[in-house]
Design a protein around this motif. Sequence first.
Motif, PDB file in Angstrom:
ATOM      1  N   LYS A  81       0.855  -1.175   0.000  1.00 19.84           N
ATOM      2  CA  LYS A  81       0.000   0.000   0.000  1.00 19.84           C
ATOM      3  C   LYS A  81       0.893   1.227   0.000  1.00 19.84           C
ATOM      4  CE  LYS A  81      -3.539  -2.311   2.738  1.00 19.84           C
ATOM      5  NZ  LYS A  81      -4.234  -2.344   4.013  1.00 19.84           N
ATOM      6  N   ASP A  82       0.380   2.266  -0.590  1.00 20.98           N
ATOM      7  CA  ASP A  82       1.121   3.519  -0.576  1.00 20.98           C
ATOM      8  C   ASP A  82       0.850   4.188   0.769  1.00 20.98           C
ATOM      9  OD1 ASP A  82       2.695   5.598  -1.443  1.00 20.98           O
ATOM     10  OD2 ASP A  82       1.058   6.620  -2.453  1.00 20.98           O
ATOM     11  N   GLU A  83       1.775   4.036   1.707  1.00 18.28           N
ATOM     12  CA  GLU A  83       1.602   4.563   3.054  1.00 18.28           C
ATOM     13  C   GLU A  83       2.826   5.355   3.471  1.00 18.28           C
ATOM     14  OE1 GLU A  83      -1.214   1.347   5.336  1.00 18.28           O
ATOM     15  OE2 GLU A  83       0.938   1.036   5.476  1.00 18.28           O
ATOM     16  N   SER A  84       2.598   6.259   4.387  1.00 20.77           N
ATOM     17  CA  SER A  84       3.676   7.033   4.993  1.00 20.77           C
ATOM     18  C   SER A  84       3.619   6.844   6.500  1.00 20.77           C
ATOM     19  CB  SER A  84       3.527   8.519   4.669  1.00 20.77           C
ATOM     20  OG  SER A  84       3.655   8.729   3.275  1.00 20.77           O
ATOM     21  N   HIS A  85       4.751   7.004   7.135  1.00 21.74           N
ATOM     22  CA  HIS A  85       4.841   6.830   8.583  1.00 21.74           C
ATOM     23  C   HIS A  85       4.601   8.168   9.267  1.00 21.74           C
ATOM     24  CE1 HIS A  85       6.196   4.939  12.283  1.00 21.74           C
ATOM     25  NE2 HIS A  85       6.829   6.069  12.543  1.00 21.74           N
ATOM     26  N   LEU A  86       3.800   8.137  10.338  1.00 21.25           N
ATOM     27  CA  LEU A  86       3.505   9.339  11.118  1.00 21.25           C
ATOM     28  C   LEU A  86       3.864   9.041  12.564  1.00 21.25           C
ATOM     29  CD1 LEU A  86       2.139  12.159  11.311  1.00 21.25           C
ATOM     30  CD2 LEU A  86      -0.009  10.947  11.696  1.00 21.25           C
ATOM     31  N   ASN A  87       4.617   9.928  13.175  1.00 22.67           N
ATOM     32  CA  ASN A  87       5.073   9.687  14.538  1.00 22.67           C
ATOM     33  C   ASN A  87       5.054  11.004  15.302  1.00 22.67           C
ATOM     34  OD1 ASN A  87       6.207   8.553  16.776  1.00 22.67           O
ATOM     35  ND2 ASN A  87       8.261   8.395  15.945  1.00 22.67           N
ATOM     36  N   PHE A  88       4.248  11.051  16.360  1.00 22.65           N
ATOM     37  CA  PHE A  88       4.223  12.253  17.197  1.00 22.65           C
ATOM     38  C   PHE A  88       3.764  11.877  18.598  1.00 22.65           C
ATOM     39  CE2 PHE A  88       0.242  11.938  14.907  1.00 22.65           C
ATOM     40  CZ  PHE A  88      -0.730  12.125  15.873  1.00 22.65           C
ATOM     41  N   TRP A  89       4.036  12.779  19.540  1.00 21.66           N
ATOM     42  CA  TRP A  89       3.694  12.551  20.946  1.00 21.66           C
ATOM     43  C   TRP A  89       2.318  13.117  21.247  1.00 21.66           C
ATOM     44  CZ3 TRP A  89       6.655   9.412  23.712  1.00 21.66           C
ATOM     45  CH2 TRP A  89       7.958   9.201  23.295  1.00 21.66           C
ATOM     46  N   ILE A  90       1.521  12.358  22.032  1.00 20.91           N
ATOM     47  CA  ILE A  90       0.228  12.842  22.497  1.00 20.91           C
ATOM     48  C   ILE A  90       0.159  12.625  24.001  1.00 20.91           C
ATOM     49  CG2 ILE A  90      -0.933  12.403  20.301  1.00 20.91           C
ATOM     50  CD1 ILE A  90      -2.219   9.928  21.581  1.00 20.91           C
ATOM     51  N   PRO A  91      -0.714  13.372  24.702  1.00 24.38           N
ATOM     52  CA  PRO A  91      -0.832  13.172  26.148  1.00 24.38           C
ATOM     53  C   PRO A  91      -1.245  11.728  26.470  1.00 24.38           C
ATOM     54  CG  PRO A  91      -1.947  15.193  25.485  1.00 24.38           C
ATOM     55  CD  PRO A  91      -1.549  14.484  24.230  1.00 24.38           C
ATOM     56  N   THR A  92      -0.693  11.197  27.554  1.00 24.36           N
ATOM     57  CA  THR A  92      -0.960   9.811  27.947  1.00 24.36           C
ATOM     58  C   THR A  92      -2.444   9.563  28.151  1.00 24.36           C
ATOM     59  OG1 THR A  92       1.210   9.669  28.995  1.00 24.36           O
ATOM     60  CG2 THR A  92      -0.408   8.034  29.654  1.00 24.36           C
ATOM     61  N   GLU A  93      -3.159  10.507  28.758  1.00 24.85           N
ATOM     62  CA  GLU A  93      -4.591  10.326  28.988  1.00 24.85           C
ATOM     63  C   GLU A  93      -5.348  10.186  27.663  1.00 24.85           C
ATOM     64  OE1 GLU A  93      -8.226  12.896  30.803  1.00 24.85           O
ATOM     65  OE2 GLU A  93      -6.374  12.861  31.993  1.00 24.85           O
ATOM     66  N   LEU A  94      -4.971  10.989  26.672  1.00 26.75           N
ATOM     67  CA  LEU A  94      -5.610  10.906  25.360  1.00 26.75           C
ATOM     68  C   LEU A  94      -5.290   9.561  24.691  1.00 26.75           C
ATOM     69  CD1 LEU A  94      -7.245  12.228  23.100  1.00 26.75           C
ATOM     70  CD2 LEU A  94      -5.110  13.288  22.295  1.00 26.75           C
TER      71      LEU A  94
END
Length: 81
Positions: free
Chosen positions: A37-50
Motif C-alpha cells: 500500500k502507498d503509506e507514509s509513517h507518522l510519529n508524534f507525541w500525544i498526552p498519555t490520557e488521550l
Amino acid sequence: MGKDYDENRSRLAGMIKSKPSTAPIQQVKPIVSKEEKDESHLNFWIPTELFNELKMHAIRTGSSIKQVGIDALEAYLKQNT
C-alpha cells in the motif's frame, strides 16, 4: 596399515554409496509478497490520557489504533478543508 586401510576405506565408501540418503530434502517456496500500500509513517507525541482513551475506544469498537487515527484525521480534514 596401508593395505588394510585402503580395503576398509574402499568398503566404507561402498557402504555409503549403497545406502539411500536419509537427509531431509528442503522444500523451497517462493516468497509471497503482501500487497503493498502507498503509506507514509507518522510519529508524534500525544498526552498519555488521550492515548489511553484512544486505546479504549479502539477496543470498544473492535478497531485498531491505526484505523481510529486514520478515521479521525480523515474526519478532521474533511471538516476543515
